[in-house]
Design a protein around this motif. Structure first.
Motif, PDB file in Angstrom:
ATOM      1  N   SER A 238       0.533  -1.123  -0.121  1.00 46.45           N
ATOM      2  CA  SER A 238       0.498  -0.042  -0.157  1.00 46.45           C
ATOM      3  C   SER A 238       1.035   1.760   0.147  1.00 46.45           C
ATOM      4  O   SER A 238       0.852   2.474  -0.589  1.00 46.45           O
ATOM      5  CB  SER A 238      -0.979   0.090   1.475  1.00 46.45           C
ATOM      6  N   LEU A 239       1.740   1.133   0.904  1.00 43.85           N
ATOM      7  CA  LEU A 239       2.725   2.656   0.958  1.00 43.85           C
ATOM      8  C   LEU A 239       3.485   2.926  -0.389  1.00 43.85           C
ATOM      9  O   LEU A 239       3.413   3.770  -1.241  1.00 43.85           O
ATOM     10  CB  LEU A 239       4.318   2.004   1.696  1.00 43.85           C
ATOM     11  N   ILE A 240       4.037   1.532  -1.633  1.00 40.32           N
ATOM     12  CA  ILE A 240       4.169   1.485  -2.817  1.00 40.32           C
ATOM     13  C   ILE A 240       3.607   2.468  -3.320  1.00 40.32           C
ATOM     14  O   ILE A 240       3.623   3.634  -4.763  1.00 40.32           O
ATOM     15  CB  ILE A 240       4.944  -0.105  -3.115  1.00 40.32           C
ATOM     16  N   VAL A 241       2.252   1.814  -3.788  1.00 39.43           N
ATOM     17  CA  VAL A 241       1.237   2.313  -4.567  1.00 39.43           C
ATOM     18  C   VAL A 241       0.911   3.577  -4.057  1.00 39.43           C
ATOM     19  O   VAL A 241       0.795   4.419  -4.936  1.00 39.43           O
ATOM     20  CB  VAL A 241      -0.373   1.752  -3.700  1.00 39.43           C
ATOM     21  N   LEU A 242       0.780   4.161  -2.998  1.00 37.56           N
ATOM     22  CA  LEU A 242      -0.064   5.197  -2.243  1.00 37.56           C
ATOM     23  C   LEU A 242       1.757   6.508  -3.163  1.00 37.56           C
ATOM     24  O   LEU A 242       1.177   7.432  -3.669  1.00 37.56           O
ATOM     25  CB  LEU A 242       0.302   5.816  -0.681  1.00 37.56           C
ATOM     26  N   LEU A 243       2.817   6.038  -2.817  1.00 42.92           N
ATOM     27  CA  LEU A 243       4.081   7.210  -2.682  1.00 42.92           C
ATOM     28  C   LEU A 243       3.946   7.017  -4.688  1.00 42.92           C
ATOM     29  O   LEU A 243       4.359   8.145  -5.240  1.00 42.92           O
ATOM     30  CB  LEU A 243       5.554   6.633  -2.597  1.00 42.92           C
ATOM     31  N   ALA A 244       4.031   6.161  -5.458  1.00 51.41           N
ATOM     32  CA  ALA A 244       4.281   5.797  -6.708  1.00 51.41           C
ATOM     33  C   ALA A 244       3.196   7.089  -7.390  1.00 51.41           C
ATOM     34  O   ALA A 244       2.748   7.677  -8.400  1.00 51.41           O
ATOM     35  CB  ALA A 244       3.753   4.500  -7.281  1.00 51.41           C
ATOM     36  N   ALA A 245       1.946   6.820  -7.354  1.00 53.55           N
ATOM     37  CA  ALA A 245       0.709   7.210  -7.235  1.00 53.55           C
ATOM     38  C   ALA A 245       0.795   8.800  -7.182  1.00 53.55           C
ATOM     39  O   ALA A 245       0.850   9.517  -8.320  1.00 53.55           O
ATOM     40  CB  ALA A 245      -1.053   6.750  -6.755  1.00 53.55           C
ATOM     41  N   ARG A 246       1.169   9.044  -6.042  1.00 54.41           N
ATOM     42  CA  ARG A 246       1.047  10.655  -5.992  1.00 54.41           C
ATOM     43  C   ARG A 246       2.972  11.521  -6.830  1.00 54.41           C
ATOM     44  O   ARG A 246       2.506  12.185  -7.158  1.00 54.41           O
ATOM     45  CB  ARG A 246       1.946  10.840  -4.001  1.00 54.41           C
ATOM     46  N   PHE A 247       3.374  10.252  -6.684  1.00 51.58           N
ATOM     47  CA  PHE A 247       4.952  11.139  -8.148  1.00 51.58           C
ATOM     48  C   PHE A 247       4.225  10.887  -8.974  1.00 51.58           C
ATOM     49  O   PHE A 247       4.156  12.267  -9.780  1.00 51.58           O
ATOM     50  CB  PHE A 247       5.456  10.275  -7.851  1.00 51.58           C
ATOM     51  N   LEU A 248       3.040  10.289  -9.615  1.00 49.70           N
ATOM     52  CA  LEU A 248       2.557  10.230 -10.844  1.00 49.70           C
ATOM     53  C   LEU A 248       2.047  11.458 -11.393  1.00 49.70           C
ATOM     54  O   LEU A 248       2.345  12.214 -11.993  1.00 49.70           O
ATOM     55  CB  LEU A 248       1.371   9.317 -11.263  1.00 49.70           C
ATOM     56  N   PHE A 249       1.323  12.152 -10.178  1.00 49.56           N
ATOM     57  CA  PHE A 249       0.360  13.369 -10.210  1.00 49.56           C
ATOM     58  C   PHE A 249       1.462  14.230 -10.492  1.00 49.56           C
ATOM     59  O   PHE A 249       1.000  15.157 -10.643  1.00 49.56           O
ATOM     60  CB  PHE A 249      -0.997  12.718  -9.297  1.00 49.56           C
TER      61      PHE A 249
END
Length: 263
Positions: free
Chosen positions: A119-130
């Motif tokens: 969940s941490l990987i998904v959160l940080l990856a999504a935020r970086f994309l945005f």
């Protein structure tokens, strides 16, 4: 005004990695002041984020990718990973699909499970994309929206602290609830109106503002329902997870607004 200044410093001390080298009173009066100062604390954080974004997008020689990476690091450095720890623990507890008592035990477990890591990987990856695509396709006007993201997310945290019973009689949530305030929602409403007026004067973009505010409110209802249903109340870890989740959702909305040319 002194209780409010001390309340603001309490927020800095408990919700950021900025050192506060003084002994602060933690009685009910000052904790109530701290809750009332959540919007100003969020606004201060938003202004810091906005200033750094403006610096990078207007004057940095770095590529959009490099600028996005530096900006992506800022919230992590600001909190010292405090709220991300809550996100990890909450994910491990929620995705265990156990009963409430077992989930609360998992929240206290210092070990990190697979669900927390994923969940941490998904959160940080999504935020970086945005953030990256906002740097790629956005402009300096986006700074006004960026200021609103911590402002709204911090108010969500305050409303959860003030309006949801603690899941256990210990921890930071229980500690701050000694300052519960029956007029807090009205005070936050006043802050919201003032910021909305200023935002409209500066951007003339009322629709985008209302969309962000409405979705922030929906996230509050979602977080409140989830805390009560799955954990029986609020805890410090759930507050951290809610703040990270709220900011993640608002970054996503801003990314969509930039993508369709509304911001």
């Amino acid at each position: 005004m002194k209780p409010y200044w001390n309340g603001f410093l309490l927020n800095v001390q408990f919700f950021s990695a900025v050192p506060v080298r003084r002994e602060l009173p933690v009685d009910a009066v000052h904790l109530r002041a701290a809750l009332r100062m959540f919007p100003l604390f969020g606004l201060t954080k938003g202004i810091i984020y906005g200033a750094f974004f403006l610096l990078l997008i207007e004057w940095s020689p770095l590529s959009p990718l490099g600028s996005a990476f530096l900006f992506w690091l800022l919230p992590i450095l600001w909190t010292g990973g405090l709220h991300l720890d809550g996100w990890i623990d909450t994910s491990d507890a929620f995705f265990s699909y156990r009963d409430r008592s077992r989930r609360l035990e998992i929240l206290k477990d210092p070990r990190v499970g697979a669900f927390g890591v994923l969940s941490l990987i998904v959160l940080l990856a999504a935020r970086f994309l945005f953030i990256y695509e906002i740097f790629l396709f956005g402009n300096s006007q986006v700074v006004y929206f960026i200021i609103l993201i911590p402002f709204y997310s911090q108010m969500i945290t305050g409303l959860l602290l003030n309006g949801v019973a603690p899941a256990k009689q210990e921890g930071i949530a229980y500690f701050f609830q000694q300052g519960k305030d029956s007029r807090l929602a009205a005070g936050y409403g006043f802050w919201t109106i003032v910021i909305a007026v200023l935002f409209f004067v500066w951007t003339k973009s009322l629709l985008s503002l209302l969309l962000l505010a409405f979705l922030a409110y929906l996230f509050f209802l979602f977080a409140r329902r989830g805390a009560l249903k799955h954990f029986g109340g609020i805890t410090g870890d759930l507050l951290g997870a809610s703040l990270e989740g709220a900011e993640g959702c608002l970054w996503m909305i801003l990314w969509l607004l930039v993508s369709i040319g509304m911001a």
